[in-house]
Design an enzyme around this catalytic site. Structure first.
Site, PDB file in Angstrom:
ATOM      1  N   GLN A   1       0.843  -1.197   0.000  1.00 48.73           N
ATOM      2  CA  GLN A   1       0.000   0.000   0.000  1.00 48.73           C
ATOM      3  C   GLN A   1       0.876   1.243   0.000  1.00 48.73           C
ATOM      4  OE1 GLN A   1      -2.311   1.323   3.587  1.00 48.73           O
ATOM      5  NE2 GLN A   1      -4.042   0.825   2.281  1.00 48.73           N
TER       6      GLN A   1
ATOM      7  N   TYR B   1      -6.117  10.042   3.938  1.00 50.48           N
ATOM      8  CA  TYR B   1      -4.698  10.217   3.585  1.00 50.48           C
ATOM      9  C   TYR B   1      -4.615  11.276   2.471  1.00 50.48           C
ATOM     10  CZ  TYR B   1      -3.111   6.546   6.653  1.00 50.48           C
ATOM     11  OH  TYR B   1      -2.802   5.830   7.777  1.00 50.48           O
TER      12      TYR B   1
ATOM     13  N   ARG C   1      -8.742  -7.956  10.368  1.00 52.09           N
ATOM     14  CA  ARG C   1      -8.589  -8.464  11.739  1.00 52.09           C
ATOM     15  C   ARG C   1      -8.665  -9.986  11.859  1.00 52.09           C
ATOM     16  NH1 ARG C   1     -12.745  -4.120  13.822  1.00 52.09           N
ATOM     17  NH2 ARG C   1     -13.348  -4.522  11.661  1.00 52.09           N
TER      18      ARG C   1
HETATM   19  C1  LIG Z   1      -4.281  -3.066  13.195  1.00 53.61           C
HETATM   20  C2  LIG Z   1      -4.881  -2.451  11.981  1.00 53.61           C
HETATM   21  C3  LIG Z   1      -4.118  -1.629  11.183  1.00 53.61           C
HETATM   22  C4  LIG Z   1      -4.658  -1.049  10.030  1.00 53.61           C
HETATM   23  N1  LIG Z   1      -3.848  -0.299   9.211  1.00 53.61           N
HETATM   24  C5  LIG Z   1      -4.320   0.119   8.005  1.00 53.61           C
HETATM   25  C6  LIG Z   1      -3.447   0.731   7.065  1.00 53.61           C
HETATM   26  O1  LIG Z   1      -2.239   0.885   7.271  1.00 53.61           O
HETATM   27  N2  LIG Z   1      -3.987   1.132   5.900  1.00 53.61           N
HETATM   28  C7  LIG Z   1      -5.311   0.960   5.606  1.00 53.61           C
HETATM   29  O2  LIG Z   1      -5.753   1.347   4.521  1.00 53.61           O
HETATM   30  N3  LIG Z   1      -6.145   0.374   6.465  1.00 53.61           N
HETATM   31  C8  LIG Z   1      -5.683  -0.071   7.641  1.00 53.61           C
HETATM   32  N4  LIG Z   1      -6.508  -0.752   8.500  1.00 53.61           N
HETATM   33  C9  LIG Z   1      -7.917  -0.973   8.122  1.00 53.61           C
HETATM   34  C10 LIG Z   1      -8.063  -2.320   7.389  1.00 53.61           C
HETATM   35  O3  LIG Z   1      -7.414  -2.317   6.151  1.00 53.61           O
HETATM   36  C11 LIG Z   1      -9.554  -2.636   7.149  1.00 53.61           C
HETATM   37  O4  LIG Z   1     -10.106  -1.595   6.382  1.00 53.61           O
HETATM   38  C12 LIG Z   1     -10.344  -2.794   8.450  1.00 53.61           C
HETATM   39  O5  LIG Z   1      -9.613  -3.540   9.394  1.00 53.61           O
HETATM   40  C13 LIG Z   1     -11.704  -3.479   8.194  1.00 53.61           C
HETATM   41  O6  LIG Z   1     -11.519  -4.802   7.748  1.00 53.61           O
HETATM   42  P1  LIG Z   1     -11.752  -6.061   8.734  1.00 53.61           P
HETATM   43  O7  LIG Z   1     -13.148  -5.935   9.259  1.00 53.61           O
HETATM   44  O8  LIG Z   1     -11.572  -7.261   7.838  1.00 53.61           O
HETATM   45  O9  LIG Z   1     -10.747  -5.983   9.818  1.00 53.61           O
HETATM   46  C14 LIG Z   1      -5.999  -1.307   9.669  1.00 53.61           C
HETATM   47  C15 LIG Z   1      -6.765  -2.150  10.481  1.00 53.61           C
HETATM   48  C16 LIG Z   1      -6.224  -2.720  11.614  1.00 53.61           C
HETATM   49  C17 LIG Z   1      -7.076  -3.636  12.440  1.00 53.61           C
END
Ligand SMILES: Cc1cc2nc3c(=O)[nH]c(=O)nc-3n(C[C@H](O)[C@H](O)[C@H](O)COP(=O)(O)O)c2cc1C
Length: 396
Positions: free
Chosen positions: A103, A173, A349
């Site tokens: 990314q 961002y 997650r």
């Molecule tokens: C620990 C953590 C770090 C994350 N860091 C980023 C990131 O660097 N860039 C980004 O676009 N989204 C980031 N996200 C968001 C995830 O990409 C995603 O949109 C979000 O967790 C929802 O998906 P899920 O329900 O499958 O967890 C992060 C999420 C978590 C839990």
């Protein structure tokens, strides 16, 4: 008549020239494993484990396109010197039979002055409570320079063996700051109408696509909703998605939320205020978050497939693959997405809680993730590296 896509989520499919072995991609989840901006062995092992766990592709999370795009000291920025380590990372992912994406983005007005050593810049001058600094408005020269940085970073990612790049145009961002009227107050050709607000993100997507070639996938993460009044709504997001397709995006990832304002809209679930405040580097931020965290950061309850409706509308508006993201944490949920016509899903997650999540879904050992959305993994990423704090089944 609507033709239902009833693809099996474990069957292969293609984005641009890349064949992925199944439809499940690890979402970019900041690992917090790039101390002093370096690729560490821990980061490599993290992605090797995710790859071994059955995803078709893993995504190395937030990597700044230039040194001045970082909010934290432990964020990566793309440069020639780290290519040997990135090559080790992609090789170890490939050895597990998965592809690798990275990314690429820039924090814009919420970069950290202490980390980058100069005043942050964004679409317009703005105070950032999150980083306690005032940003300046980017000049046209800055915009051209950052466009070149995105292009150069994508070229280096390709050289490092990544199979795709993911441009970050969501979550507040830099590119998202230009799209959003909440942050973009410019009076020139980069502000005002949607056409003008799109100009810089379009220059980036077009430039990157031209540089990496038609076979190399350029994924774009965007917002279907910023989440605060004055931000992007689904009506504008539909137009943005169509323009991104025209600019050369090979797939879209429609997420939501604004890191500096409504960070938990993209996550949903518990607000780990105590843990987040403990991990703040400055005393002022620690106290501020502890006292006012609950008021400063809005809470949003978790539900499976929490971004489904908006993502479906975006899918219907474009002809390129749409990669669903947000609460895709069960076999039934993922299959529903396939049945709705999403080509791929990104999972965050559930793969932090258990890197073998996909393997276990495929073998029948699991039908849904045991992740309880406590979101303490989000706090952990700033305290030495992301892992599941709830049950410690995952990494470390
Ligand atoms: C620990 C953590 C770090 C994350 N860091 C980023 C990131 O660097 N860039 C980004 O676009 N989204 C980031 N996200 C968001 C995830 O990409 C995603 O949109 C979000 O967790 C929802 O998906 P899920 O329900 O499958 O967890 C992060 C999420 C978590 C839990």
């Amino acid at each position: 008549m609507m033709i239902k896509n009833t693809a099996d989520c474990f069957s292969p499919s293609k984005i641009a020239g890349l064949t992925l072995k199944n439809r499940i991609i690890r979402a970019g989840c900041f690992e917090g494993m790039c101390q002093n901006g370096q690729v560490t062995d821990k980061l490599i092992e993290h992605h090797r484990q995710v790859a071994e766990g059955g995803v078709a592709m893993t995504t190395v999370a937030y990597c700044s396109v230039s040194e001045d795009g970082r909010a934290f000291e432990h964020e990566l920025w793309m440069r020639k010197e780290i290519l040997p380590d990135l090559i080790r990372l992609t090789a170890s992912v490939h050895a597990e039979g998965a592809s690798a994406s990275i990314q690429l983005g820039h924090c814009g007005f919420f970069t950290n002055k202490k980390v980058i050593g100069k005043q942050p810049m964004g679409a317009s001058a703005k105070w950032c409570t999150f980083c306690m600094s005032y940003s300046r408005e980017m000049t046209v020269h800055d915009i051209e320079e950052k466009t070149d940085d995105f292009i150069r970073a994508a070229e280096l990612a390709k050289e490092a063996g990544f199979n795709a790049v993911e441009l970050h145009a969501g979550h507040g961002y830099l590119l998202s700051q230009f799209l959003s009227p909440w942050t973009n107050k410019r009076k020139d050709k980069f502000g005002g109408s949607l056409e003008n607000r799109l100009r810089f993100p379009m220059m980036v997507i077009e430039g990157v696509k031209k540089a990496v070639g038609s076979d190399f996938p350029v994924l774009v993460k965007m917002n279907q909703l910023d989440g605060m009044s004055g931000g992007i709504s689904i009506t504008e997001a539909l137009k943005i998605a169509k323009e991104f397709e025209k600019a050369g995006a090979d797939a879209l990832i429609p997420s939501a939320g604004f890191t500096s304002k409504v960070p938990f809209l993209m996550l949903r679930g518990n607000l780990p205020v105590k843990e987040m405040s403990e991990n703040q580097p400055s005393l002022l931020n620690r106290i501020g978050l502890k006292l006012f965290g609950r008021f400063m950061v809005p809470e949003h309850p978790y539900e499976p497939l929490f971004l489904f409706e908006g993502a479906k509308r975006i899918k219907e508006a474009v002809n390129i693959p749409v990669i669903y993201i947000g609460g895709a944490d069960s076999l039934a949920g993922i299959q529903k997405l396939m049945d709705t016509g999403f080509e791929f899903v990104q999972v965050g997650r559930a793969t932090i809680q258990d890197p073998d999540f996909v393997k276990k879904l495929q073998s029948g050992e699991l039908t849904e993730s045991p992740c309880d959305h406590c979101n303490r993994c989000v706090a952990a990423m700033d305290a030495g590296g992301v892992y599941c704090v709830s049950n410690e089944v995952g990494f470390m």
